[in-house]
Every structure is written in structure tokens, then in C-alpha cells.
Write a protein that holds these residues in place. Structure first.
Motif, short mmCIF file in Angstrom:
data_model
loop_
_atom_site.label_atom_id
_atom_site.label_comp_id
_atom_site.label_asym_id
_atom_site.label_seq_id
_atom_site.Cartn_x
_atom_site.Cartn_y
_atom_site.Cartn_z
N SER A 41 -11.35 7.87 17.16
CA SER A 41 -9.96 8.30 16.67
C SER A 41 -9.63 8.36 15.03
O SER A 41 -8.73 8.84 14.45
N HIS A 42 -10.40 7.11 14.54
CA HIS A 42 -10.50 7.06 13.03
C HIS A 42 -11.70 7.35 12.47
O HIS A 42 -12.12 6.85 11.09
N SER A 43 -12.56 8.33 12.88
CA SER A 43 -13.64 8.92 12.10
C SER A 43 -13.38 9.74 11.07
O SER A 43 -12.55 10.72 11.18
N THR A 45 -11.84 11.89 7.90
CA THR A 45 -10.66 11.88 7.39
C THR A 45 -9.81 11.99 8.67
O THR A 45 -9.90 12.68 9.81
N HIS A 46 -8.44 11.14 8.74
CA HIS A 46 -7.99 10.75 10.03
C HIS A 46 -6.39 10.19 9.67
O HIS A 46 -6.22 9.66 8.42
N LEU A 47 -5.85 10.34 10.72
CA LEU A 47 -4.38 9.80 10.66
C LEU A 47 -4.35 8.39 11.31
O LEU A 47 -5.01 8.54 12.25
N ASP A 48 -3.45 7.50 10.76
CA ASP A 48 -3.33 6.36 11.45
C ASP A 48 -1.91 6.50 12.09
O ASP A 48 -0.95 6.79 11.42
N LEU A 49 -1.68 6.06 13.38
CA LEU A 49 -0.48 6.22 13.91
C LEU A 49 -0.03 4.77 14.65
O LEU A 49 -0.89 4.00 14.57
N GLY A 51 0.14 3.28 17.26
CA GLY A 51 -0.42 2.79 18.32
C GLY A 51 -1.69 2.08 17.59
O GLY A 51 -2.35 1.05 18.45
N HIS A 52 -2.02 2.35 16.51
CA HIS A 52 -3.36 1.59 15.87
C HIS A 52 -2.96 0.12 15.79
O HIS A 52 -3.83 -0.82 15.79
N LEU A 53 -1.52 -0.30 15.48
CA LEU A 53 -1.31 -1.44 15.35
C LEU A 53 -0.61 -2.16 16.79
O LEU A 53 -0.05 -3.22 16.87
N LEU A 143 -11.82 4.82 3.93
CA LEU A 143 -11.58 4.65 5.31
C LEU A 143 -10.43 3.50 5.84
O LEU A 143 -10.22 3.63 6.94
N SER A 144 -9.97 2.95 4.97
CA SER A 144 -8.43 2.10 5.35
C SER A 144 -7.80 2.12 4.28
O SER A 144 -8.09 1.99 2.92
N ILE A 145 -6.40 2.05 4.34
CA ILE A 145 -5.39 1.75 3.36
C ILE A 145 -5.44 0.37 2.84
O ILE A 145 -4.77 -0.12 1.79
N GLU A 146 -5.68 -0.47 3.85
CA GLU A 146 -5.48 -1.97 3.70
C GLU A 146 -6.99 -2.60 3.24
O GLU A 146 -7.96 -2.16 3.79
N ALA A 147 -6.98 -3.73 2.48
CA ALA A 147 -7.99 -4.39 2.41
C ALA A 147 -9.00 -4.84 3.63
O ALA A 147 -8.09 -5.46 4.51
N PRO A 148 -10.29 -5.04 3.46
CA PRO A 148 -10.77 -5.48 4.62
C PRO A 148 -10.45 -7.14 4.98
O PRO A 148 -10.68 -7.56 6.09
N VAL A 154 -0.19 -4.53 5.90
CA VAL A 154 0.03 -3.27 5.15
C VAL A 154 0.31 -2.03 6.12
O VAL A 154 1.20 -1.46 6.15
N HIS A 155 -0.64 -1.80 7.44
CA HIS A 155 -0.44 -1.00 8.25
C HIS A 155 0.81 -1.16 9.12
O HIS A 155 1.64 -0.33 9.18
N ARG A 156 1.08 -2.39 9.38
CA ARG A 156 2.24 -2.40 10.21
C ARG A 156 3.55 -2.21 9.50
O ARG A 156 4.48 -1.33 10.18
N LEU A 166 -2.76 8.72 6.19
CA LEU A 166 -3.73 9.59 6.07
C LEU A 166 -4.93 8.87 5.16
O LEU A 166 -4.74 8.81 4.03
N GLU A 167 -5.86 8.79 5.91
CA GLU A 167 -7.11 8.20 5.39
C GLU A 167 -8.53 8.75 5.47
O GLU A 167 -8.53 9.87 6.05
N GLY A 168 -9.33 8.34 4.62
CA GLY A 168 -10.59 9.08 4.72
C GLY A 168 -10.72 10.31 4.01
O GLY A 168 -11.35 11.23 4.19
N1 LIG Z 1 -10.12 1.28 10.81
C1 LIG Z 1 -8.89 0.91 10.42
C2 LIG Z 1 -8.58 -0.22 9.50
C3 LIG Z 1 -9.06 -1.43 9.99
O1 LIG Z 1 -9.39 -1.54 11.15
C4 LIG Z 1 -8.95 -2.74 9.36
C5 LIG Z 1 -8.27 -2.58 8.07
C6 LIG Z 1 -8.30 -3.75 7.21
C7 LIG Z 1 -8.62 -4.85 7.75
C8 LIG Z 1 -9.03 -5.08 9.14
C9 LIG Z 1 -8.92 -3.89 9.77
N2 LIG Z 1 -9.74 -3.83 10.89
C10 LIG Z 1 -10.09 -4.90 11.77
O2 LIG Z 1 -10.86 -5.78 11.40
C11 LIG Z 1 -8.07 2.18 9.97
O3 LIG Z 1 -8.43 3.46 10.37
O4 LIG Z 1 -7.17 1.99 8.94
#
Ligand SMILES: N[C@@H](CC(=O)c1ccccc1NC=O)C(=O)O
Length: 203
Positions: A41-43, A45-49, A51-53, A143-148, A154-156, A166-168
Motif C-alpha cells: 500500500s506504500h509502494s 508514490t503513495h498516501l499515508d493514512l 491506519g498506517h499508525l 519514501l517517508s516524511i519521517e527520518a528512518p 511525525v507521522h502520528r 503524500l510520499e514518494g
Molecule cells: N513506510 C512508511 C515509513 C516507515 O515505515 C517509517 C518511517 C520512519 C521511521 C520508521 C518507519 N518504519 C518502521 O520502522 C511510510 O510510508 O511513511
């Protein structure tokens, strides 16, 4: 009127966020070819909604189309290095509209064959600033708005405030300015995100 495609092409070599399922396309031959496609669902260009969190909230079917289609600002932060925080965002002179796409140095990472963890990401105070300015859709060019290294804060913050993420995006060829965004995710009935086709129309 110019239309710019800001979606990345989906194929099996497109980098995925570590741990996400890969895209698999099994081409079926025959007189009437029908292929089998498996993707996250996050391949691409995609939306995060929400439910992702694990939050309650809308799926694609519930979203007002106006949240994904309409006037949009592209901010060019491509010369900036480092986190995208409140101090950086608050320097912007223009009034903030409801849809903002951040062009960062990340767009260059699409040239790489593998996932790059060294991407530019939004901080929690940057997210709070966008929320306080009434942004309803925030986009970024990786692929993410938040640092790994993030824990989901940030997502929450964004998703709890009702923003969609909107990512990717591929914003390599896009100048800063005002556009119309047309972002059409797959109409998944219930999901934590959705692949999208996104384009910008110059005004
Ligand atoms: N795939 C996620 C991002 C994500 O999973 C993530 C982003 C920042 C830090 C950790 C993450 N995921 C799990 O460890 C997204 O689509 O935003």
C-alpha cells in the motif's frame, strides 16, 4: 497549460522502504493478457493514512476529493541540507495554503538503485508548524516524511491532525510556485495507505 507527472514509475526495481513488501509483476501471456500484480500500500508514490499508525480515521473511500485535488504550493528546499524543521519552514514569505509539496534534495535519490536512508525528513516541530498553519495535505519527494530513526511521532502528529501525507513524489523537474494538484489514489475500501498517480497542472 502544462501538466507535470510527479509520480514515480512502478516497477520491480523501484526502491522500497526497508521491510515493506516488494512489488511483483507476473506478466501472463495468452490471447488476452492479464498480469498478476502484488505491491505494498506504500509502494512508490503513495498516501499515508491514519491506519498506517494504527489510528482510527478515513481510508481512501472516505476522503473528500478536495483534500487531494486543488490549489497547491511547491516549496523548493533543494538547497537545504538537514532536517526540515519549524525554523526553516517559518522563513517562508508566502501565506500557507492547504496543500504543500516539499521539493528537497531527496528527489535526486530516485537516481539510485537502492533505498537511501540518508534522506531529508520533517521534524516534529516542523509537523506542528504545518498543522498550525492549516495545511491539510503535505507531500515530500521520498519514501517517508519521517527520518528512518524516527519513532512515528511525525507521522502520528500529522495523521492525528487529519492531514494526509503524500510520499514518494518525484519533484526533480518542478519549480517552486503555485499549481493545481491532482492526486488520485487507488480507491481502496479500507487501508493504511494507497498508491497514487499525482500530477501538477501549471496555473
Ligand atoms: N513506510 C512508511 C515509513 C516507515 O515505515 C517509517 C518511517 C520512519 C521511521 C520508521 C518507519 N518504519 C518502521 O520502522 C511510510 O510510508 O511513511
Amino acid at each position: 497549460m502544462k501538466i507535470i507527472d510527479i509520480s514515480v514509475p512502478l516497477n520491480e526495481t523501484l526502491p522500497v522502504f526497508p521491510g515493506d513488501p516488494p512489488l511483483v509483476l507476473a506478466q501472463q501471456g495468452g490471447a488476452f493478457a492479464v498480469s498478476s500484480l502484488s505491491l505494498a500500500s506504500h509502494s512508490g508514490t503513495h498516501l499515508d493514512l491514519p491506519g498506517h499508525l494504527g489510528l482510527d480515521g478515513p481510508s481512501v473511500v472516505d476522503l473528500p476529493l478536495e483534500q487531494m485535488i486543488g490549489p497547491c504550493q511547491v516549496w523548493d528546499l533543494s538547497e537545504h541540507r538537514g532536517p526540515i524543521d519549524e525554523a526553516l519552514l517559518a522563513r517562508r514569505p508566502e501565506p500557507v495554503g492547504p496543500k504543500v509539496l516539499l521539493r528537497t534534495g531527496n528527489s535526486r535519490l530516485w537516481q539510485e538503485k537502492t533505498f537511501c536512508a540518508d534522506y531529508q525528513a520533517l521534524t516534529a516541530d516542523g509537523a506542528a508548524w504545518l498543522i498550525s498553519r492549516g495545511v491539510r495535505l503535505i507531500g515530500i519527494d521520498y519514501l517517508s516524511i519521517e527520518a528512518p530513526s524516527g519513532d512515528g511521532t511525525v507521522h502520528r502528529l500529522l495523521l492525528e491532525a487529519g492531514l494526509i501525507i503524500l510520499e514518494g513524489l518525484d519533484l526533480r523537474g518542478v519549480s517552486a510556485g503555485s499549481y493545481e494538484l491532482i492526486c488520485l489514489p487507488l480507491k481502496l475500501a479500507s487501508c493504511d495507505g494507497a498508491p497514487c498517480r499525482a500530477v501538477l497542472r501549471s496555473l
